[in-house]
Scaffold this active site. Structure first.
Site: not given
Length: 336
Positions: A14, A138, A151, A155
Site C-alpha cells: 500500500i 485494517s 497484528y 491495529k
C-alpha cells in the site's frame, strides 16, 4: 507549491502504491522503510512519474530515527503537509507459538511505529496549525481473526490511540487533522516475507484487493481528513457492521473457517523473513507493490465510488452487513 508527504512502509504494498499516486501529482515524496532495495526502486518510480523522492531508511520502532527522518524531510522540502503511517510487521501463528520477543517486535513496529510517526508529525504540524496524518488501519483492527493475534492487537491499539488524539485536537480547536483508512485484504509482498509457523503458505482472507485500490483510499482520506475514518472495500464495511450486529456469530464462523482461509495449498516460503531485518536489502531483492495473488485480486471496488456519498454508503453497506449476518447465521447453524 508542491505537497510534501511522508510515507512509512513505502517500499512495497500500500505504501508503494500510495507513493506512485502522489508522484503523479508532482509531490515531494519522502519514502521511509527499512529495505533499501525497495526504497531505491520506488524512488526511481516516483521520479519517473513526476515527483521528487527522498529516501530515508528507518525502523519505525526507533523514535529517534523517526525524528531524524522528519528533520531530513523538512530540510530538503520544507514543511510536511501529510504524514502517512503504513509500516507494519506480523507473525502468522497461533498465539501460544509466538514468542514474547516476537510479539513485542510486532507491537513496536505496527503500533508504536504509528505512535512515533504521529508524535514526530505533530511536533511540526501543531505550531503551524496545519497538516494531516493518515493512519493506514485494517478491518482486523475492529474484527480480529485467528493466527494474527499480535497484528490484530496492534491495529486495535491504533484505533484507540487515534480516537483519543482526535478528541485532544478537537479540544484545542486545532486545524491539524488525523484520520484512519481501514483496509481490506490486500495483495502485498508481506505474505512472502512474513514470519510464519503455518503448515502452508499464508494468504489474505478473500476477497483480495490490489494495493492500488487501498492507495486510492489513503489519498482520498488525506484529501478529506475531517471524517473520523474511511472504510476501503465493501468487505471492510460489511465486516465491521456484521461484527457490531452479530459478534458471537462471527466468533464461531472464524473459529471454523479462519485457519484454512489464511493458507493456500502451497508449502510455506523458505528463507528469511522481515520481522527483525529487511529482506529487500538490494535492488535485486525488490518485489514491487504486488504480492503473489494477482490472479485473484480485484483492481476495482464499487465502494470506492460510494465513499464519496456517505448516505448511500451507509445504506448500501448496512444492507450488505445484514446479508452477511444472515449468511453466517445459516452457515453456523448448518455446521453446528
Amino acid at each position: 507549491m508542491s505537497t510534501t508527504v511522508v510515507i512509512t512502509g513505502a517500499s512495497a504494498g500500500i505504501g508503494r502504491a500510495t507513493a506512485r499516486l502522489y508522484a503523479r501529482r508532482g509531490a515531494n515524496v519522502v519514502l521511509v522503510a527499512r529495505g533499501e532495495g525497495g526504497l531505491e526502486a520506488v524512488a526511481d518510480e516516483v521520479a519517473v512519474l513526476g515527483g521528487r523522492p527522498l529516501v530515508q531508511a528507518a525502523d519505525m520502532a526507533d523514535a529517534a530515527r523517526v525524528e531524524a527522518v522528519a528533520e531530513a524531510a523538512e530540510k530538503e522540502f520544507g514543511p510536511i503537509d501529510v504524514w502517512i503511517n503504513c509500516a507494519f510487521s506480523t507473525v502468522f501463528a497461533p498465539f501460544e507459538e509466538i514468542t514474547a520477543e516476537e510479539f513485542q517486535r510486532v507491537t513496536e513496529v505496527t503500533y508504536l511505529g504509528f505512535v512515533n510517526g504521529t508524535r514526530t508529525a505533530l511536533t511540526r504540524m501543531l505550531p503551524r496549525d496545519r497538516g494531516t496524518i493518515v493512519q493506514v488501519g485494517s478491518a482486523l483492527g475492529e474484527r480480529s481473526i485467528p493466527l494474527q493475534s499480535a497484528y490484530c492487537g496492534a491495529k486495535h491499539a491504533i484505533n484507540g490511540f487515534t480516537s483519543s488524539l482526535r478528541t485532544e485536537l478537537l479540544h484545542r480547536g486545532s486545524n491539524v487533522h488525523v484520520t484512519v483508512a481501514q483496509m481490506p485484504a490486500v495483495n502485498t509482498p508481506q505474505f512472502e516475507w512474513v514470519r510464519s509457523r503455518l503448515a502452508k503458505h499464508p494468504m489474505p482472507v478473500p476477497p483480495i484487493y490490489q494495493p492500488e485500490v487501498a492507495a486510492r483510499g489513503v489519498v482520498y482520506a488525506a484529501d478529506h481528513p475531517r471524517r473520523k475514518q474511511y472504510y476501503v472495500g465493501a468487505t471492510t464495511v460489511a465486516t465491521v457492521w456484521a461484527n457490531r450486529l452479530v459478534p458471537a456469530l462471527l466468533d464461531r464462523y472464524l473459529a471454523r473457517t479462519g485457519f484454512d482461509s489464511q493458507q493456500t495449498d502451497r508449502i510455506p516460503p523458505a528463507g528469511l523473513d522481515n520481522l527483525f531485518e529487511p529482506v529487500d536489502r538490494t535492488p535485486a531483492d525488490d518485489q514491487g507493490a504486488h504480492g503473489v495473488f494477482d490472479d485473484s485480486a480485484h483492481s476495482r471496488s464499487w465502494q470506492e465510488t460510494l465513499v464519496r456519498h456517505p448516505v448511500a454508503t451507509a445504506l448500501g453497506t448496512g444492507v450488505a452487513a445484514l446479508g452477511v449476518a444472515r449468511g453466517l447465521n445459516r452457515l453456523t447453524a448448518r455446521k453446528a
